[in-house]
Design a protein around this motif. Structure first.
Motif, mmCIF file in Angstrom:
data_model
loop_
_atom_site.group_PDB
_atom_site.id
_atom_site.type_symbol
_atom_site.label_atom_id
_atom_site.label_comp_id
_atom_site.label_asym_id
_atom_site.label_seq_id
_atom_site.Cartn_x
_atom_site.Cartn_y
_atom_site.Cartn_z
ATOM 1 N N GLY A 33 -9.905 -9.881 -4.749
ATOM 2 C CA GLY A 33 -8.779 -8.663 -4.807
ATOM 3 C C GLY A 33 -10.023 -7.844 -4.441
ATOM 4 N N TRP A 34 -8.918 -6.833 -5.638
ATOM 5 C CA TRP A 34 -9.586 -5.514 -6.133
ATOM 6 C C TRP A 34 -9.212 -4.687 -6.676
ATOM 7 N N PHE A 35 -10.129 -4.249 -7.958
ATOM 8 C CA PHE A 35 -9.945 -3.425 -9.047
ATOM 9 C C PHE A 35 -10.346 -2.584 -9.411
ATOM 10 N N ARG A 36 -10.539 -1.928 -10.153
ATOM 11 C CA ARG A 36 -10.907 -0.844 -10.520
ATOM 12 C C ARG A 36 -10.622 0.233 -11.985
ATOM 13 N N GLN A 37 -11.712 0.533 -11.978
ATOM 14 C CA GLN A 37 -11.719 0.894 -13.409
ATOM 15 C C GLN A 37 -12.233 2.938 -13.291
ATOM 16 N N ALA A 38 -11.437 3.360 -14.036
ATOM 17 C CA ALA A 38 -11.870 4.443 -13.976
ATOM 18 C C ALA A 38 -12.670 5.179 -15.734
ATOM 19 N N PRO A 39 -13.047 6.143 -15.849
ATOM 20 C CA PRO A 39 -13.621 6.687 -16.775
ATOM 21 C C PRO A 39 -12.908 6.105 -18.328
ATOM 22 N N GLU A 44 -7.823 -2.276 -14.059
ATOM 23 C CA GLU A 44 -6.555 -3.054 -13.282
ATOM 24 C C GLU A 44 -7.089 -3.076 -12.322
ATOM 25 N N PHE A 45 -6.362 -3.612 -11.959
ATOM 26 C CA PHE A 45 -5.604 -4.316 -10.392
ATOM 27 C C PHE A 45 -5.016 -4.002 -9.446
ATOM 28 N N VAL A 46 -5.981 -3.631 -8.366
ATOM 29 C CA VAL A 46 -5.365 -2.477 -7.324
ATOM 30 C C VAL A 46 -4.906 -3.365 -6.042
ATOM 31 N N ALA A 47 -5.520 -4.915 -5.182
ATOM 32 C CA ALA A 47 -4.739 -5.123 -4.369
ATOM 33 C C ALA A 47 -5.245 -7.447 -4.715
ATOM 34 N N ALA A 48 -4.963 -8.373 -3.920
ATOM 35 C CA ALA A 48 -5.165 -9.230 -3.666
ATOM 36 C C ALA A 48 -5.491 -10.172 -2.486
ATOM 37 N N ILE A 49 -5.931 -10.559 -1.867
ATOM 38 C CA ILE A 49 -4.777 -11.021 -0.496
ATOM 39 C C ILE A 49 -5.053 -12.206 -0.440
ATOM 40 N N SER A 50 -3.878 -13.429 -0.297
ATOM 41 C CA SER A 50 -4.741 -15.005 -0.508
ATOM 42 C C SER A 50 -5.504 -15.577 0.483
ATOM 43 N N ARG A 51 -6.352 -16.685 0.580
ATOM 44 C CA ARG A 51 -6.774 -16.807 1.646
ATOM 45 C C ARG A 51 -6.971 -17.286 3.002
ATOM 46 N N GLY A 52 -5.434 -16.970 3.392
ATOM 47 C CA GLY A 52 -5.093 -16.878 5.140
ATOM 48 C C GLY A 52 -5.401 -15.872 5.333
ATOM 49 N N GLY A 53 -4.793 -14.802 4.322
ATOM 50 C CA GLY A 53 -4.705 -13.540 4.839
ATOM 51 C C GLY A 53 -3.078 -13.409 4.883
ATOM 52 N N ILE A 55 -0.616 -13.269 2.276
ATOM 53 C CA ILE A 55 0.306 -13.219 1.387
ATOM 54 C C ILE A 55 -0.731 -11.496 0.519
ATOM 55 N N THR A 56 -0.205 -10.451 0.282
ATOM 56 C CA THR A 56 -1.240 -9.991 -0.514
ATOM 57 C C THR A 56 0.066 -9.426 -0.752
ATOM 58 N N ASN A 57 -0.710 -8.294 -2.661
ATOM 59 C CA ASN A 57 0.002 -8.539 -3.381
ATOM 60 C C ASN A 57 -0.386 -6.839 -3.821
ATOM 61 N N TYR A 58 -0.410 -5.302 -4.342
ATOM 62 C CA TYR A 58 -0.630 -4.576 -4.941
ATOM 63 C C TYR A 58 -0.682 -3.699 -5.562
ATOM 64 N N LEU A 59 -0.737 -3.098 -7.063
ATOM 65 C CA LEU A 59 -0.497 -2.236 -7.953
ATOM 66 C C LEU A 59 1.087 -1.081 -6.936
ATOM 67 N N ASP A 60 1.933 -0.977 -8.243
ATOM 68 C CA ASP A 60 2.827 -0.033 -7.337
ATOM 69 C C ASP A 60 2.495 0.865 -6.590
ATOM 70 N N SER A 61 1.268 1.694 -7.899
ATOM 71 C CA SER A 61 1.382 3.120 -7.309
ATOM 72 C C SER A 61 0.248 3.234 -6.185
ATOM 73 N N VAL A 62 -0.045 2.232 -5.330
ATOM 74 C CA VAL A 62 -1.092 1.987 -4.047
ATOM 75 C C VAL A 62 -0.286 1.946 -2.614
ATOM 76 N N GLU A 63 0.852 0.933 -3.412
ATOM 77 C CA GLU A 63 1.856 0.557 -2.774
ATOM 78 C C GLU A 63 1.956 1.258 -1.642
ATOM 79 N N GLY A 64 2.149 0.964 -0.230
ATOM 80 C CA GLY A 64 2.252 2.370 1.207
ATOM 81 C C GLY A 64 0.786 3.197 1.352
ATOM 82 N N ARG A 65 -0.155 3.121 0.046
ATOM 83 C CA ARG A 65 -1.272 3.588 0.534
ATOM 84 C C ARG A 65 -2.559 2.668 1.021
ATOM 85 N N PHE A 66 -2.488 1.992 0.590
ATOM 86 C CA PHE A 66 -3.281 0.854 1.021
ATOM 87 C C PHE A 66 -2.661 -0.450 1.286
ATOM 88 N N THR A 67 -4.239 -0.707 1.918
ATOM 89 C CA THR A 67 -3.980 -2.140 2.186
ATOM 90 C C THR A 67 -5.041 -3.188 2.365
#
Length: 123
Positions: A33-39, A44-53, A55-67
């Motif tokens: 997974g990827w997380f981020r922390q602003a000052p 907060e969670f950003v995205a995650a990917i399953s072991r085989g690749g 299945i992916t999950n995204y934070l709503d605000s990055v869906e469609g912009r981040f892969t």
């Protein structure tokens, strides 16, 4: 161990690709997974990917912009970030859940963490 890289300064609307290289374990079996922390904010969670690749999950605000993607042959996970906004400014961390559970978004469920890489998006 996880080693994140690829952060930097970019103008709004630009792109960056983060990488997270894993070593020293059965990382190909981990949920990544990827997380981020602003000052002043919580991590907060950003995205995650399953072991085989598959299945992916995204934070709503990055869906469609981040892969998120992974190359298990290289033990590396990527986060391609497009159409960046100033609100995406944060330290980005990669993390691994050694149980490989899909859909895990709480940072408390992840076992291993990289050192973080700073992404700054200017307006």
């Amino acid at each position: 161990q996880l080693q994140a890289s690829g952060g930097g300064l970019v103008q709004a609307g630009g792109s960056l690709r983060l990488s997270c290289a894993a070593s020293g374990g059965a990382s190909n079996s981990y949920l990544m997974g990827w997380f981020r922390q602003a000052p002043g904010k919580e991590r907060e969670f950003v995205a995650a990917i399953s072991r085989g690749g598959g299945i992916t999950n995204y934070l709503d605000s990055v869906e469609g912009r981040f892969t998120i993607s992974r190359d298990n042959a290289k033990n590396t996970v990527y986060l391609q970030m497009n159409s960046l906004k100033p609100g995406d400014t944060a330290v980005y961390y990669c993390a691994a859940d050694r149980f490989g559970r899909n859909g895990v978004t709480s940072p408390h469920e992840y076992d291993y963490w990289g050192q973080g890489t700073l992404v700054t998006v200017s307006s």
